[in-house]
Design an enzyme around this catalytic site. Structure first.
Site, PDB file in Angstrom:
ATOM      1  N   SER A   7       0.840  -1.203   0.000  1.00  0.00           N
ATOM      2  CA  SER A   7       0.000   0.000   0.000  1.00  0.00           C
ATOM      3  C   SER A   7       0.866   1.241   0.000  1.00  0.00           C
ATOM      4  CB  SER A   7      -0.905   0.010   1.233  1.00  0.00           C
ATOM      5  OG  SER A   7      -1.455   1.304   1.374  1.00  0.00           O
ATOM      6  N   HIS A  32      -1.273  -1.307  -4.274  1.00  0.00           N
ATOM      7  CA  HIS A  32      -2.533  -0.983  -3.607  1.00  0.00           C
ATOM      8  C   HIS A  32      -2.574   0.526  -3.362  1.00  0.00           C
ATOM      9  CE1 HIS A  32      -6.053  -2.001  -1.104  1.00  0.00           C
ATOM     10  NE2 HIS A  32      -5.627  -1.067  -0.273  1.00  0.00           N
ATOM     11  N   ASP A  34      -4.848   3.665  -1.835  1.00  0.00           N
ATOM     12  CA  ASP A  34      -5.949   3.990  -0.931  1.00  0.00           C
ATOM     13  C   ASP A  34      -6.464   5.400  -1.177  1.00  0.00           C
ATOM     14  OD1 ASP A  34      -6.142   1.646   0.883  1.00  0.00           O
ATOM     15  OD2 ASP A  34      -4.027   2.101   1.189  1.00  0.00           O
ATOM     16  N   MET A  36      -9.039   8.252  -0.113  1.00  0.00           N
ATOM     17  CA  MET A  36      -9.869   8.652   1.040  1.00  0.00           C
ATOM     18  C   MET A  36     -10.402  10.062   0.839  1.00  0.00           C
ATOM     19  SD  MET A  36      -7.314   7.366   4.029  1.00  0.00           S
ATOM     20  CE  MET A  36      -6.650   5.701   4.016  1.00  0.00           C
ATOM     21  N   HIS A  65      -8.443   1.094  -3.960  1.00  0.00           N
ATOM     22  CA  HIS A  65      -9.385   0.884  -2.851  1.00  0.00           C
ATOM     23  C   HIS A  65     -10.049   2.215  -2.520  1.00  0.00           C
ATOM     24  CE1 HIS A  65      -9.657  -0.183   1.762  1.00  0.00           C
ATOM     25  NE2 HIS A  65     -10.843  -0.051   1.209  1.00  0.00           N
ATOM     26  N   MET A  67     -12.205   4.545  -0.462  1.00  0.00           N
ATOM     27  CA  MET A  67     -12.849   4.821   0.826  1.00  0.00           C
ATOM     28  C   MET A  67     -13.529   6.172   0.692  1.00  0.00           C
ATOM     29  SD  MET A  67      -9.787   3.298   3.124  1.00  0.00           S
ATOM     30  CE  MET A  67      -8.729   3.301   1.675  1.00  0.00           C
ATOM     31  N   MET A 136     -11.604  -5.674   5.606  1.00  0.00           N
ATOM     32  CA  MET A 136     -10.778  -4.729   6.373  1.00  0.00           C
ATOM     33  C   MET A 136     -10.440  -5.366   7.721  1.00  0.00           C
ATOM     34  SD  MET A 136     -10.115  -1.940   4.647  1.00  0.00           S
ATOM     35  CE  MET A 136      -9.126  -1.347   6.018  1.00  0.00           C
ATOM     36  N   PHE A 142      -6.344   4.895   8.086  1.00  0.00           N
ATOM     37  CA  PHE A 142      -4.937   5.135   8.428  1.00  0.00           C
ATOM     38  C   PHE A 142      -4.103   3.870   8.277  1.00  0.00           C
ATOM     39  CE2 PHE A 142      -7.738   7.850  10.845  1.00  0.00           C
ATOM     40  CZ  PHE A 142      -7.237   9.112  10.571  1.00  0.00           C
ATOM     41  N   GLY A 143      -2.836   4.066   7.944  1.00  0.00           N
ATOM     42  CA  GLY A 143      -1.898   2.954   7.948  1.00  0.00           C
ATOM     43  C   GLY A 143      -1.370   2.738   9.360  1.00  0.00           C
ATOM     44  N   ASP A 174      -6.756  -6.337   4.415  1.00  0.00           N
ATOM     45  CA  ASP A 174      -6.155  -5.003   4.399  1.00  0.00           C
ATOM     46  C   ASP A 174      -6.129  -4.404   5.809  1.00  0.00           C
ATOM     47  OD1 ASP A 174      -5.230  -2.505   3.737  1.00  0.00           O
ATOM     48  OD2 ASP A 174      -6.951  -1.957   2.485  1.00  0.00           O
ATOM     49  N   GLY A 176      -2.846  -3.878   9.062  1.00  0.00           N
ATOM     50  CA  GLY A 176      -2.099  -4.568  10.111  1.00  0.00           C
ATOM     51  C   GLY A 176      -1.481  -5.891   9.686  1.00  0.00           C
TER      52      GLY A 176
HETATM   53  C1  DX5 Z   1      -6.328   1.643   5.608  1.00  0.00           C
HETATM   54  C2  DX5 Z   1      -5.954   1.285   4.206  1.00  0.00           C
HETATM   55  C3  DX5 Z   1      -4.821   0.338   4.135  1.00  0.00           C
HETATM   56  C4  DX5 Z   1      -3.546   0.809   4.769  1.00  0.00           C
HETATM   57  C5  DX5 Z   1      -2.880  -0.413   5.335  1.00  0.00           C
HETATM   58  O1  DX5 Z   1      -7.492   2.358   5.600  1.00  0.00           O
HETATM   59  O2  DX5 Z   1      -7.031   0.708   3.517  1.00  0.00           O
HETATM   60  O3  DX5 Z   1      -4.592  -0.099   2.798  1.00  0.00           O
HETATM   61  O4  DX5 Z   1      -2.677   1.455   3.890  1.00  0.00           O
HETATM   62  O5  DX5 Z   1      -1.795  -0.012   6.056  1.00  0.00           O
HETATM   63  P1  DX5 Z   1      -1.040  -0.985   7.084  1.00  0.00           P
HETATM   64  O6  DX5 Z   1      -0.576  -2.176   6.293  1.00  0.00           O
HETATM   65  O7  DX5 Z   1       0.090  -0.137   7.569  1.00  0.00           O
HETATM   66  O8  DX5 Z   1      -2.009  -1.354   8.152  1.00  0.00           O
HETATM   67 ZN    ZN Z   2      -6.557  -0.237   1.463  1.00  0.00          ZN
END
Ligand code: DX5
Ligand code: ZN
Length: 214
Positions: A7, A32, A34, A36, A65, A67, A136, A142-143, A174, A176
């Site tokens: 990602s 990937h 994201d 948002m 993806h 969101m 999810m 957030f990552g 997706d 953690g």
């Molecule tokens: C979160 C995103 C993820 C995120 C995952 O809302 O959809 O794709 O980037 O990040 P990690 O792998 O750090 O949890």
């Molecule tokens: Zn994602």
């Protein structure tokens, strides 16, 4: 087939080119991305100009993806900037069946994402219409968040439905994901693992990708 989708949310936005080239040279399968909107999730990431820039350098498919609320308004725009797989959220679509088929008619793979609180049993009537289900394993936005353990139960439930109905959609996880849970996730039924922090914050990202995949 096991797939890894790094990602870019956790990449270095001051030097995306270096990180994109790393993914090109790695054992990863997809990029990937994201998206948002600050409404569906409490964060804003990036939009079309950034996706176009990534597309020019990427040698692997873009797994986008969304969101965002009302994703049906922008399907064609995402096609035009190079999305190959386009995933919308169950919680964001009133006319989900129509939206999934609109994605397919634009010749993209149609993905459906569910938040941690959304039950797999709600998907029974759309399983025939999707190429991918994204579970999810954190609350989106957030990552770098902690993996939610109940995800394993959801993967098992979805895997059972997939076998029972003889379907072949991808099961993508997706949030953690890291080198410590990747093996169990694949064994439970996941076919694609998204990894942000555990790739881009690793000492050796190439090695992290390889370890998760193998
Ligand atoms: C979160 C995103 C993820 C995120 C995952 O809302 O959809 O794709 O980037 O990040 P990690 O792998 O750090 O949890
Ligand atoms: Zn994602």
């Amino acid at each position: 087939m096991k797939k890894i989708a790094p990602s870019l949310l956790s990449a270095n936005f001051g030097n995306l080119e270096t990180d994109i080239k790393m993914v090109n040279e790695s054992e990863a399968d997809w990029f990937h991305l994201d998206i948002m909107d600050g409404v569906f999730v409490p964060n804003i990431s990036f939009g079309f100009p950034v996706i176009s820039a990534v597309k020019k350098l990427a040698k692997k498919p873009l797994d986008v993806h969304l969101m965002i609320v009302q994703p049906e308004r922008y399907l064609e725009n995402f096609k035009n900037v190079g999305a190959e797989i386009l995933t919308v959220h169950y919680e964001a679509c009133t006319h989900l069946h129509r939206t999934l088929h609109a994605i397919k008619s634009l010749e993209m793979k149609a993905g459906l994402a569910i938040n941690p609180h959304t039950s797999v049993s709600l998907l029974e009537n759309v399983l025939f219409d999707v190429d991918l289900i994204l579970i999810m394993s954190v609350n989106p936005g957030f990552g770098g968040q902690k993996f939610i353990e109940n995800t394993y139960t959801k993967i098992k439930q979805l895997q059972n439905l997939k076998i029972e109905k003889n379907l072949s959609f991808e099961i993508e996880i997706d949030g953690g994901v890291d080198i410590f849970n990747s093996k169990k996730l694949f064994e439970t039924g996941a076919t694609v693992l998204v990894a942000g922090n555990s790739v881009f914050k690793a000492q050796n990202p190439l090695e992290a990708i390889s370890q998760m995949k193998n």
